[in-house]
Design a protein around this motif. Structure first.
Motif, PDB file in Angstrom:
ATOM      1  N   PRO A  35       0.795  -1.235   0.000  1.00  0.00           N
ATOM      2  CA  PRO A  35       0.000   0.000   0.000  1.00  0.00           C
ATOM      3  C   PRO A  35       0.831   1.292   0.000  1.00  0.00           C
ATOM      4  O   PRO A  35       0.275   2.371  -0.181  1.00  0.00           O
ATOM      5  CB  PRO A  35      -0.840  -0.115   1.288  1.00  0.00           C
ATOM      6  CG  PRO A  35      -0.956  -1.583   1.503  1.00  0.00           C
ATOM      7  CD  PRO A  35       0.384  -2.135   1.081  1.00  0.00           C
ATOM      8  N   ASP A  39       0.811   4.275  -6.891  1.00  0.00           N
ATOM      9  CA  ASP A  39      -0.409   3.808  -7.573  1.00  0.00           C
ATOM     10  C   ASP A  39      -0.662   2.321  -7.367  1.00  0.00           C
ATOM     11  O   ASP A  39      -1.080   1.612  -8.289  1.00  0.00           O
ATOM     12  CB  ASP A  39      -0.338   4.106  -9.079  1.00  0.00           C
ATOM     13  CG  ASP A  39      -0.234   5.588  -9.390  1.00  0.00           C
ATOM     14  OD1 ASP A  39      -0.801   6.398  -8.633  1.00  0.00           O
ATOM     15  OD2 ASP A  39       0.410   5.943 -10.390  1.00  0.00           O
ATOM     16  N   TRP A  40      -0.461   1.818  -6.164  1.00  0.00           N
ATOM     17  CA  TRP A  40      -0.526   0.378  -5.899  1.00  0.00           C
ATOM     18  C   TRP A  40      -1.862  -0.232  -6.291  1.00  0.00           C
ATOM     19  O   TRP A  40      -1.896  -1.356  -6.774  1.00  0.00           O
ATOM     20  CB  TRP A  40      -0.184   0.077  -4.434  1.00  0.00           C
ATOM     21  CG  TRP A  40      -1.241   0.491  -3.461  1.00  0.00           C
ATOM     22  CD1 TRP A  40      -1.372   1.696  -2.860  1.00  0.00           C
ATOM     23  CD2 TRP A  40      -2.316  -0.308  -2.985  1.00  0.00           C
ATOM     24  NE1 TRP A  40      -2.460   1.716  -2.034  1.00  0.00           N
ATOM     25  CE2 TRP A  40      -3.065   0.478  -2.088  1.00  0.00           C
ATOM     26  CE3 TRP A  40      -2.729  -1.624  -3.219  1.00  0.00           C
ATOM     27  CZ2 TRP A  40      -4.193   0.012  -1.439  1.00  0.00           C
ATOM     28  CZ3 TRP A  40      -3.863  -2.086  -2.568  1.00  0.00           C
ATOM     29  CH2 TRP A  40      -4.577  -1.271  -1.697  1.00  0.00           C
ATOM     30  N   GLU A  41      -2.961   0.489  -6.122  1.00  0.00           N
ATOM     31  CA  GLU A  41      -4.260  -0.097  -6.458  1.00  0.00           C
ATOM     32  C   GLU A  41      -4.404  -0.343  -7.963  1.00  0.00           C
ATOM     33  O   GLU A  41      -5.115  -1.239  -8.382  1.00  0.00           O
ATOM     34  CB  GLU A  41      -5.389   0.776  -5.932  1.00  0.00           C
ATOM     35  CG  GLU A  41      -5.464   0.746  -4.406  1.00  0.00           C
ATOM     36  CD  GLU A  41      -6.497   1.680  -3.855  1.00  0.00           C
ATOM     37  OE1 GLU A  41      -6.437   2.885  -4.194  1.00  0.00           O
ATOM     38  OE2 GLU A  41      -7.347   1.207  -3.086  1.00  0.00           O
ATOM     39  N   SER A  42      -3.698   0.451  -8.764  1.00  0.00           N
ATOM     40  CA  SER A  42      -3.748   0.284 -10.218  1.00  0.00           C
ATOM     41  C   SER A  42      -2.978  -0.940 -10.696  1.00  0.00           C
ATOM     42  O   SER A  42      -3.159  -1.376 -11.830  1.00  0.00           O
ATOM     43  CB  SER A  42      -3.205   1.531 -10.913  1.00  0.00           C
ATOM     44  OG  SER A  42      -3.996   2.644 -10.605  1.00  0.00           O
ATOM     45  N   PHE A  44      -3.452  -3.882 -10.001  1.00  0.00           N
ATOM     46  CA  PHE A  44      -4.418  -4.946 -10.285  1.00  0.00           C
ATOM     47  C   PHE A  44      -5.146  -4.740 -11.611  1.00  0.00           C
ATOM     48  O   PHE A  44      -5.814  -5.646 -12.086  1.00  0.00           O
ATOM     49  CB  PHE A  44      -5.409  -5.077  -9.126  1.00  0.00           C
ATOM     50  CG  PHE A  44      -4.726  -5.430  -7.833  1.00  0.00           C
ATOM     51  CD1 PHE A  44      -4.323  -6.740  -7.594  1.00  0.00           C
ATOM     52  CD2 PHE A  44      -4.458  -4.470  -6.883  1.00  0.00           C
ATOM     53  CE1 PHE A  44      -3.673  -7.077  -6.413  1.00  0.00           C
ATOM     54  CE2 PHE A  44      -3.816  -4.797  -5.697  1.00  0.00           C
ATOM     55  CZ  PHE A  44      -3.423  -6.100  -5.466  1.00  0.00           C
ATOM     56  N   ASP A  45      -5.020  -3.552 -12.210  1.00  0.00           N
ATOM     57  CA  ASP A  45      -5.596  -3.321 -13.547  1.00  0.00           C
ATOM     58  C   ASP A  45      -4.768  -4.020 -14.621  1.00  0.00           C
ATOM     59  O   ASP A  45      -5.262  -4.300 -15.706  1.00  0.00           O
ATOM     60  CB  ASP A  45      -5.641  -1.821 -13.870  1.00  0.00           C
ATOM     61  CG  ASP A  45      -6.595  -1.050 -12.993  1.00  0.00           C
ATOM     62  OD1 ASP A  45      -7.529  -1.665 -12.416  1.00  0.00           O
ATOM     63  OD2 ASP A  45      -6.403   0.174 -12.864  1.00  0.00           O
ATOM     64  N   GLU A  65      -6.301  -3.684   3.697  1.00  0.00           N
ATOM     65  CA  GLU A  65      -6.633  -3.010   2.432  1.00  0.00           C
ATOM     66  C   GLU A  65      -6.401  -3.889   1.202  1.00  0.00           C
ATOM     67  O   GLU A  65      -6.829  -3.550   0.106  1.00  0.00           O
ATOM     68  CB  GLU A  65      -5.904  -1.668   2.299  1.00  0.00           C
ATOM     69  CG  GLU A  65      -4.406  -1.737   2.406  1.00  0.00           C
ATOM     70  CD  GLU A  65      -3.874  -1.505   3.809  1.00  0.00           C
ATOM     71  OE1 GLU A  65      -2.950  -0.705   3.955  1.00  0.00           O
ATOM     72  OE2 GLU A  65      -4.357  -2.142   4.752  1.00  0.00           O
ATOM     73  N   LEU A  66      -5.734  -5.032   1.382  1.00  0.00           N
ATOM     74  CA  LEU A  66      -5.502  -5.944   0.263  1.00  0.00           C
ATOM     75  C   LEU A  66      -6.448  -7.139   0.257  1.00  0.00           C
ATOM     76  O   LEU A  66      -6.490  -7.890  -0.706  1.00  0.00           O
ATOM     77  CB  LEU A  66      -4.060  -6.452   0.297  1.00  0.00           C
ATOM     78  CG  LEU A  66      -2.984  -5.414   0.047  1.00  0.00           C
ATOM     79  CD1 LEU A  66      -1.611  -6.032   0.207  1.00  0.00           C
ATOM     80  CD2 LEU A  66      -3.128  -4.814  -1.331  1.00  0.00           C
ATOM     81  N   HIS A  69      -8.691  -7.747  -2.761  1.00  0.00           N
ATOM     82  CA  HIS A  69      -7.985  -8.260  -3.951  1.00  0.00           C
ATOM     83  C   HIS A  69      -7.679  -9.748  -3.788  1.00  0.00           C
ATOM     84  O   HIS A  69      -7.731 -10.510  -4.754  1.00  0.00           O
ATOM     85  CB  HIS A  69      -6.706  -7.463  -4.195  1.00  0.00           C
ATOM     86  CG  HIS A  69      -6.964  -6.022  -4.466  1.00  0.00           C
ATOM     87  ND1 HIS A  69      -7.521  -5.575  -5.641  1.00  0.00           N
ATOM     88  CD2 HIS A  69      -6.768  -4.921  -3.695  1.00  0.00           C
ATOM     89  CE1 HIS A  69      -7.655  -4.263  -5.596  1.00  0.00           C
ATOM     90  NE2 HIS A  69      -7.201  -3.843  -4.429  1.00  0.00           N
TER      91      HIS A  69
END
Length: 135
Positions: A35, A39-42, A44-45, A65-66, A69
């Motif tokens: 985290p 841009d860690w959440e991206s 997974f894109d 927060e993971l 995912h």
């Protein structure tokens, strides 16, 4: 040193290999730091993340927060024997490939080639991945 962030690398790979499903392998010790990445959440894109245990590592704890995912199988455990390879060491040796001292360059090249598959070492060298400006 100018390093590509993980998200930039994954975006590049997804453009180069649009028909492939990419699994980005990270050491279990980095899962708790994920985290804090750019841009860690991206991530997974562009790929699913595969967690592996480090040599001498402990159980991989997934930060809250993971968990979403992990539940969606975008964050998976990869069963394999632990290996003593560190991305930090790989980047450090790759950066030294541009060092002005030939002995340091050769030592770094040997260490890099002993820590990754030949095709990966070739890619790092040909694409100038992680090269530092000479000191």
């Amino acid at each position: 040193m100018d390093l590509m962030a993980g998200i930039d690398t994954l975006e590049d790979f997804s453009l180069r290999y649009p028909n492939h499903r990419i699994t980005w392998i990270i050491g279990g010790d980095q899962v708790r730091n994920l985290p804090t990445w750019k841009d860690w959440e991206s991530l997974f894109d562009f790929a699913r993340l595969g967690m592996v245990e480090r040599a001498g590592g402990t159980f991989i704890e997934i930060p809250p927060e993971l968990k979403v995912h992990h539940d969606r199988e975008h964050l998976i455990r990869v069963p394999m024997p632990p290996v003593a390879v560190s991305a930090t060491d790989i980047r450090r040796n790759a950066a030294l490939l541009n060092h002005p001292d030939a002995d340091i360059r050769e030592t770094a090249r040997t260490r890099l080639r002993n820590s990754v598959m030949p095709a990966v070492a070739d890619y790092i060298e040909s694409e100038k991945q992680y090269l530092a400006r000479p000191p």
